[in-house]
Design an enzyme around this catalytic site. Structure first.
Site, mmCIF file in Angstrom:
data_model
loop_
_atom_site.group_PDB
_atom_site.id
_atom_site.type_symbol
_atom_site.label_atom_id
_atom_site.label_comp_id
_atom_site.label_asym_id
_atom_site.label_seq_id
_atom_site.Cartn_x
_atom_site.Cartn_y
_atom_site.Cartn_z
ATOM 1 N N HIS A 99 -5.360 73.726 10.098
ATOM 2 C CA HIS A 99 -3.930 72.916 10.392
ATOM 3 C C HIS A 99 -3.418 72.487 9.009
ATOM 4 O O HIS A 99 -4.344 72.192 8.137
ATOM 5 C CB HIS A 99 -3.953 71.475 11.213
ATOM 6 C CG HIS A 99 -5.255 70.716 10.943
ATOM 7 N ND1 HIS A 99 -6.492 71.172 11.374
ATOM 8 C CD2 HIS A 99 -5.406 69.467 10.470
ATOM 9 C CE1 HIS A 99 -7.390 70.302 10.832
ATOM 10 N NE2 HIS A 99 -6.612 69.238 10.028
ATOM 11 N N HIS B 153 -1.342 69.383 7.140
ATOM 12 C CA HIS B 153 -0.764 68.152 7.013
ATOM 13 C C HIS B 153 0.654 68.343 6.327
ATOM 14 O O HIS B 153 0.644 68.709 5.112
ATOM 15 C CB HIS B 153 -1.590 67.128 6.752
ATOM 16 C CG HIS B 153 -2.941 66.716 7.130
ATOM 17 N ND1 HIS B 153 -3.095 65.671 8.022
ATOM 18 C CD2 HIS B 153 -4.235 67.442 7.078
ATOM 19 C CE1 HIS B 153 -4.251 65.811 8.432
ATOM 20 N NE2 HIS B 153 -4.979 66.932 7.918
HETATM 21 P P1 5GP Z 1 -8.233 66.876 9.269
HETATM 22 O O1 5GP Z 1 -8.970 65.577 8.750
HETATM 23 O O2 5GP Z 1 -9.104 67.702 10.063
HETATM 24 O O3 5GP Z 1 -7.667 67.478 8.229
HETATM 25 O O4 5GP Z 1 -7.085 66.314 10.164
HETATM 26 C C1 5GP Z 1 -7.098 66.110 11.369
HETATM 27 C C2 5GP Z 1 -5.953 65.320 11.951
HETATM 28 O O5 5GP Z 1 -5.670 65.499 13.103
HETATM 29 C C3 5GP Z 1 -6.309 63.816 11.617
HETATM 30 O O6 5GP Z 1 -5.009 63.319 10.802
HETATM 31 C C4 5GP Z 1 -6.001 63.196 12.916
HETATM 32 O O7 5GP Z 1 -5.385 62.008 13.346
HETATM 33 C C5 5GP Z 1 -5.482 64.396 13.876
HETATM 34 N N1 5GP Z 1 -5.718 64.479 15.277
HETATM 35 C C6 5GP Z 1 -7.035 64.634 15.762
HETATM 36 N N2 5GP Z 1 -7.056 64.596 17.077
HETATM 37 C C7 5GP Z 1 -5.443 64.804 17.548
HETATM 38 C C8 5GP Z 1 -5.004 64.901 18.699
HETATM 39 O O8 5GP Z 1 -5.332 64.969 19.676
HETATM 40 N N3 5GP Z 1 -3.482 64.635 18.561
HETATM 41 C C9 5GP Z 1 -2.806 64.478 17.546
HETATM 42 N N4 5GP Z 1 -1.604 64.493 17.432
HETATM 43 N N5 5GP Z 1 -3.460 64.372 16.313
HETATM 44 C C10 5GP Z 1 -4.922 64.576 16.412
#
Ligand code: 5GP
Ligand code: ZN
Length: 139
Positions: A101, A103
């Site tokens: 993903h 951001h």
């Molecule tokens: P990472 O730390 O892997 O780069 O980012 C994961 C992001 O996904 C985090 O900012 C977290 O808040 C978001 N996130 C995790 N689970 C969910 C979910 O079920 N729904 C949404 N909308 N965001 C999620």
């Protein structure tokens, strides 16, 4: 190309509802449930890839342009002054969901510091050695 145990596969493919801001055949863009700022979004491919190294060419060739499109729309719609495109790979880098993903984090002038680091120090010799180490792997 889907993983039945992956929450982002379920969200990207509409099995779990989300606050969606954009969707096409390859991607869904949703709002992060723990936003760093108002409008913080996540670009999710509909196919499962664990991180940037696992992406297929078509997905990787489109994701940056989509980030730019979403960021530009945020500037117009939310009035943010800039945005960060952030993408974590591996637990050590802060990745918590192992479905690729990107951001898109709106940034507002005068808002809190985020996505930043304290610049370190390195000699020219050290930089040259490190560059050589990586370059060798790429040969
Ligand atoms: P990472 O730390 O892997 O780069 O980012 C994961 C992001 O996904 C985090 O900012 C977290 O808040 C978001 N996130 C995790 N689970 C969910 C979910 O079920 N729904 C949404 N909308 N965001 C999620
Ligand atoms: Zn997935």
């Amino acid at each position: 190309m889907k993983d039945d145990t992956c929450i982002f596969c379920k969200i990207a493919n509409g099995e779990i509802p989300s606050a969606t801001v954009y969707e096409d055949e390859m991607f869904r863009v949703i709002l992060d449930m723990g936003p760093a700022s108002r409008g913080h979004a996540l670009i999710l491919p509909k196919n499962h890839f664990s991180d940037v190294c696992a992406l297929d060419e078509e997905t990787s060739s489109k994701v940056l342009a989509l980030g730019a499109k979403i960021g530009a729309a945020m500037k117009k719609s939310l009035g943010c002054d800039g945005f960060n495109l952030v993408q974590n790979n591996g637990e050590a880098a802060g990745q918590t969901v192992f479905h690729f993903h990107m951001h898109v984090i709106p940034r507002y002038a005068g808002g809190p510091d985020m996505v930043s680091w304290k610049p370190g120090e390195a000699s020219a010799e050290e930089l040259a050695k490190t560059a050589e180490c990586i370059r060798k792997e790429l040969e």
